[in-house]
Motif scaffolding. Structure first.
Motif, short mmCIF file in Angstrom:
data_model
loop_
_atom_site.label_atom_id
_atom_site.label_comp_id
_atom_site.label_asym_id
_atom_site.label_seq_id
_atom_site.Cartn_x
_atom_site.Cartn_y
_atom_site.Cartn_z
N GLY A 1 0.82 -1.16 -0.10
CA GLY A 1 0.02 0.08 0.17
C GLY A 1 0.86 1.10 0.11
O GLY A 1 2.03 1.00 0.07
N LYS A 2 0.22 2.41 0.02
CA LYS A 2 0.98 3.58 -0.12
C LYS A 2 1.29 4.09 1.22
O LYS A 2 0.66 3.79 2.37
N ASN A 3 2.43 4.99 1.30
CA ASN A 3 2.60 5.74 2.44
C ASN A 3 2.97 4.83 3.82
O ASN A 3 2.75 5.41 4.98
N PHE A 4 3.52 3.74 3.66
CA PHE A 4 3.64 2.99 4.99
C PHE A 4 4.77 3.48 5.60
O PHE A 4 4.66 3.78 7.05
N HIS A 5 5.85 3.99 5.01
CA HIS A 5 7.16 4.55 5.76
C HIS A 5 6.74 5.92 6.44
O HIS A 5 7.42 6.09 7.56
N ALA A 6 5.74 6.73 5.84
CA ALA A 6 5.50 7.84 6.50
C ALA A 6 4.55 7.53 7.84
O ALA A 6 4.70 8.20 8.77
N LEU A 7 3.66 6.63 7.81
CA LEU A 7 2.92 6.44 8.82
C LEU A 7 3.70 5.68 9.91
O LEU A 7 3.13 6.24 11.15
N PHE A 8 4.65 5.01 9.50
CA PHE A 8 5.56 4.31 10.55
C PHE A 8 6.30 5.48 11.40
O PHE A 8 6.45 5.12 12.54
N GLN A 9 6.83 6.48 10.92
CA GLN A 9 7.43 7.39 11.63
C GLN A 9 6.56 8.23 12.47
O GLN A 9 6.87 8.45 13.55
N PHE A 10 5.36 8.41 11.89
CA PHE A 10 4.34 9.26 12.72
C PHE A 10 4.15 8.28 13.91
O PHE A 10 3.58 8.90 14.96
N GLN A 11 3.90 6.88 13.77
CA GLN A 11 3.47 6.17 14.78
C GLN A 11 4.56 6.22 16.02
O GLN A 11 4.36 6.21 17.12
N LEU A 12 5.96 6.19 15.38
CA LEU A 12 7.19 6.43 16.30
C LEU A 12 6.78 7.75 17.08
O LEU A 12 7.16 7.75 18.43
N LEU A 13 6.46 8.85 16.30
CA LEU A 13 6.52 9.84 17.24
C LEU A 13 5.21 9.95 18.20
O LEU A 13 5.65 10.44 19.37
N GLY A 14 4.23 9.42 17.91
CA GLY A 14 2.87 9.15 18.96
C GLY A 14 3.56 8.33 20.03
O GLY A 14 3.50 8.89 21.34
N ILE A 15 4.46 7.23 19.87
CA ILE A 15 4.67 6.41 21.00
C ILE A 15 5.49 7.19 21.80
O ILE A 15 5.25 7.03 22.92
N ASN A 16 6.51 7.49 21.06
CA ASN A 16 7.82 8.23 21.93
C ASN A 16 7.13 9.47 22.85
O ASN A 16 7.41 9.79 23.75
N GLY A 17 6.10 10.25 22.30
CA GLY A 17 5.61 11.43 23.09
C GLY A 17 4.69 10.91 24.10
O GLY A 17 5.05 11.49 25.10
N ALA A 18 4.18 9.78 24.01
CA ALA A 18 3.43 9.34 25.18
C ALA A 18 4.25 8.90 26.50
O ALA A 18 3.80 9.10 27.47
N PHE A 19 5.46 8.48 25.88
CA PHE A 19 6.41 7.92 26.96
C PHE A 19 7.02 9.18 27.50
O PHE A 19 7.34 9.03 28.81
N LEU A 20 7.22 10.47 26.83
CA LEU A 20 8.04 11.44 27.37
C LEU A 20 7.11 12.62 28.17
O LEU A 20 7.72 13.13 28.98
N THR A 21 5.99 12.80 27.80
CA THR A 21 5.16 13.89 28.13
C THR A 21 4.76 13.85 29.90
O THR A 21 4.67 12.89 30.28
N GLY A 22 4.79 15.14 30.23
CA GLY A 22 4.58 15.30 31.53
C GLY A 22 3.16 16.10 31.67
O GLY A 22 2.93 16.60 32.90
N ASP A 23 2.40 15.98 30.93
CA ASP A 23 1.29 16.97 30.73
C ASP A 23 0.26 16.08 30.42
O ASP A 23 0.17 15.30 29.27
N ILE A 24 -1.08 16.06 31.13
CA ILE A 24 -2.12 14.73 30.66
C ILE A 24 -2.71 15.24 29.58
O ILE A 24 -3.24 14.41 28.77
#
Lengths: 522, 112
Positions: free
Chosen positions: A106-129
């Motif tokens: 399918g298309k855009n697998f790699h872009a989605l994969f990077q944004f997925q990483l952004l979301g997961i890493n953000g959930a681990f790092l953020t200190g604001d609910i």
């Protein structure tokens, strides 16, 4: 001194994802190089962060340099550093596996994969609910795309349930956050903890309701029992590298439960004190039982693996549910093992699936797989690691968990269900292995075939099996470096179980006094 | 005033839940939208109900409108809109692939 490296696991995937979108119509090789190099760079950065966190105190990164608690703050403690590193390593290997062909479906697998990483890493790092809500949504929106990658009726149906459930979950999350803000007037998690300790008793019912509403949402992400039925379909029908990456997504839920309920609703939290201790353990044990029943009842290796994710979440949360320092440390030791091994099993199941054109990964007799020695060894290693047999890491992590909970009130239940679940897992995997590798039809048999001529099965090169081999190779490494990892886990559990460290790192010294002296005395 | 607003919130959530529990994609989408509206209203209310309060903080003002819920609502609206848009596209695709708008992808039994 601000450590700008903390924010890099967010900025780099965001930047690379955007660049990959700009290259959407370029050859897929270019997208692969961009995606893999981004994952590699994030792995290096999170590795450095892991070393920094192991030696130093909790670090914070204040975006825009707004004085806390007014701005958004990123917090890096040992647990979040470890989760970032696990995610980065898993993501690199999954992407390497996907680059062997899945990404072309399918298309855009790699872009989605990077944004997925952004979301997961953000959930681990953020200190604001509220920021946590935003990162959850980034993570979910990319995961919707990844679940559906490749298309097909089954994936669409499973994806539909997944999307709708999570949309309802997001609404409920906002209600919980709204109540907390309306009563406490802040969204910063450290500040929430301080104000929770000072909150007047008249707000107790509403604040506890908010805490339990949030728990419902996190339980949906972590797939706790009444909210886990989306998982077997969504993980079982999606493509293998995506399912393997998602092995860490349920752990996001586990991480957030650990973080929020050891910080905002900790034992020092006044009216919200120890809110979850009555709920988490029973819910987790029921989840574990249901997951083990699913493992025993499935007729397909991929579905078995999906249920193994539920078993692993149940085990982790049952141990965490005792809310003791040693038990949490043991859970932190078990977490990387279970994440990597379930991910490896998803990849192995897919390797088997592709060499059995008729039966796939289903448990029905078929002609032998093309490379029985290779796949058999991979499957055996994964099964031994997941089942918790010596000499691989599952055994040691499980022993450590069981030993640390043996004095708690729920110990007989935890022991019985964890061991019983392990036994069911072993039996189910043993049965799957013997049907797939030993119960064979003759190689020229065409009874099961959809015709007389079979498609030639793919023969795997080193690059095809390398990600799965590497993931499985982590298991002996976890045993070899067990001492270091256990030491690290105890240090991480110290920071998690005692909210004072976190609050003072974020808000400044002496701000945690209301937790320690609730009556306002000395 | 408080009663009216809370009643609105409750009715919207109730309608949303009712629609989400329908088994067809279109009512489910409408239900999720309605729940999204209700939740946005709720977030807005966390700043409390006031009238004629200044929105700029100055030393000679004792009270002012809380700006944070407005920012939160704005974020929630944008995210909710994106999610609903995605769900609409997904439902259309499911209609194409599964030939039905049932959320479980099952064909309805023909009437006997």
């Amino acid at each position: 001194m601000i450590n700008h490296l903390i924010v890099s696991p967010l900025l780099l995937p965001l930047l690379m994802g955007t660049i990959i979108i700009l290259n959407a119509n370029q050859p897929v090789a270019r997208q692969r190089i961009l995606g893999l190099s981004s994952c590699l760079a994030v792995l290096v950065m999170t590795g450095i962060l892991l070393f920094q966190s192991a030696e130093g105190p909790i670090q914070t990164y204040v975006l825009g340099d707004w004085p806390t608690p007014f701005g958004i703050v990123m917090v890096l403690d040992r647990l979040s550093a470890m989760m970032l590193f696990i995610t980065a390593l898993l993501a690199l290997l999954c992407l390497a596996y996907a680059a062997r062909g899945t990404d072309r479906q399918g298309k855009n697998f790699h872009a989605l994969f990077q944004f997925q990483l952004l979301g997961i890493n953000g959930a681990f790092l953020t200190g604001d609910i509220f920021n946590l809500f935003v990162f959850f949504e980034i993570m979910l929106l990319s995961s919707y795309g990844l679940v559906l990658h490749g298309g097909g009726g089954l994936r669409t149906r499973a994806g539909m349930h997944y999307v709708m459930l999570n949309l309802v979950g997001s609404s409920i999350f906002l209600v919980g956050v709204g109540i907390l803000y309306g009563l406490l007037g802040t969204l910063n998690m450290a500040d929430l903890a301080v104000r929770m300790a000072l909150a007047p008793a008249e707000n107790a019912a509403l604040l506890q309701a908010a805490g339990l509403i949030l728990f419902a949402v996190f339980a949906l992400k972590a797939a706790l029992l009444p909210l886990c039925f989306w998982l077997p379909d969504a993980y079982g029908f999606t493509s293998a590298p995506v399912a393997a990456l998602f092995a860490v997504m349920t752990k996001v839920g586990v991480y957030v439960i650990l973080r929020v309920y050891c910080l905002v609703f900790s034992e020092f939290a006044g009216i919200g004190a120890s809110l979850l201790s009555a709920w988490l353990l029973p819910a987790a044990l029921i989840t574990l039982t249901a997951g083990a029943a699913g493992v025993a009842g499935s007729r397909d290796l991929r579905r078995i693996t999906a249920y193994l994710v539920i078993v692993s979440v149940g085990t982790l949360l049952a141990v965490i549910g005792t809310f003791q320092r040693e038990a949490i440390a043991a859970a932190i030791v078990y977490l990387p093992h279970t994440t990597f091994m379930t991910a490896a099993m998803f990849l192995v199941a897919d390797l088997i699936h592709r060499q059995r054109p008729d039966a796939g990964s289903g448990m029905v007799p078929d002609r032998p797989v093309g490379q029985p020695t290779l796949l058999g060894l991979l499957f055996l290693t994964a099964a031994v690691a997941i089942g918790g047999l010596p000499p691989l890491s599952g055994f040691f992590a499980k022993v450590m968990m069981l030993m640390t909970v043996k004095d708690s009130a729920g110990a007989p239940w935890i022991w019985g269900l964890v061991l019983g679940g392990g036994l069911l897992t072993l039996m189910a995997l043993g049965r799957a292995g013997s049907v797939i590798f030993w119960k064979l039809l003759p190689a020229d048999d065409t009874r099961n075939g959809r015709g007389t001529a079979h498609d030639p099965v793919p023969v795997y090169a080193l690059a095809d099996v390398f990600p799965a081999v590497f993931l499985l190779g982590i298991s002996p490494l976890l045993v070899l470096f067990g001492g270091v990892i256990t030491e690290f886990a105890f240090a991480a559990a110290d920071h998690v179980i005692n909210p004072v460290h976190y609050i003072e790192a974020v808000l400044g010294p002496d701000r945690s006094l209301p937790l320690l002296y609730p009556s306002g005395g000395e | 005033m408080e009663w009216l607003v809370s009643a609105c919130f409750g009715v919207m959530i109730a309608c949303g839940v009712y629609l989400v529990l329908r088994a067809r994609t279109f009512p489910v989408i409408l239900g999720l939208t309605l729940m999204g509206y209700a939740v946005n209203l709720f977030l807005f209310l966390t700043g409390r109900l006031h009238t004629n309060l200044p929105d700029i903080i100055s030393p000679d003002q004792t009270r002012y409108a809380d700006p944070l819920p407005q920012a939160l609502v704005l974020t929630a609206i944008v995210i909710g809109f994106a999610m609903i848009a995605f769900l609409v596209v997904l439902s259309l695709r499911a209609l194409g692939e599964l030939d039905t708008d049932h959320v479980d992808g099952q064909q309805e039994k023909p009437p006997a």
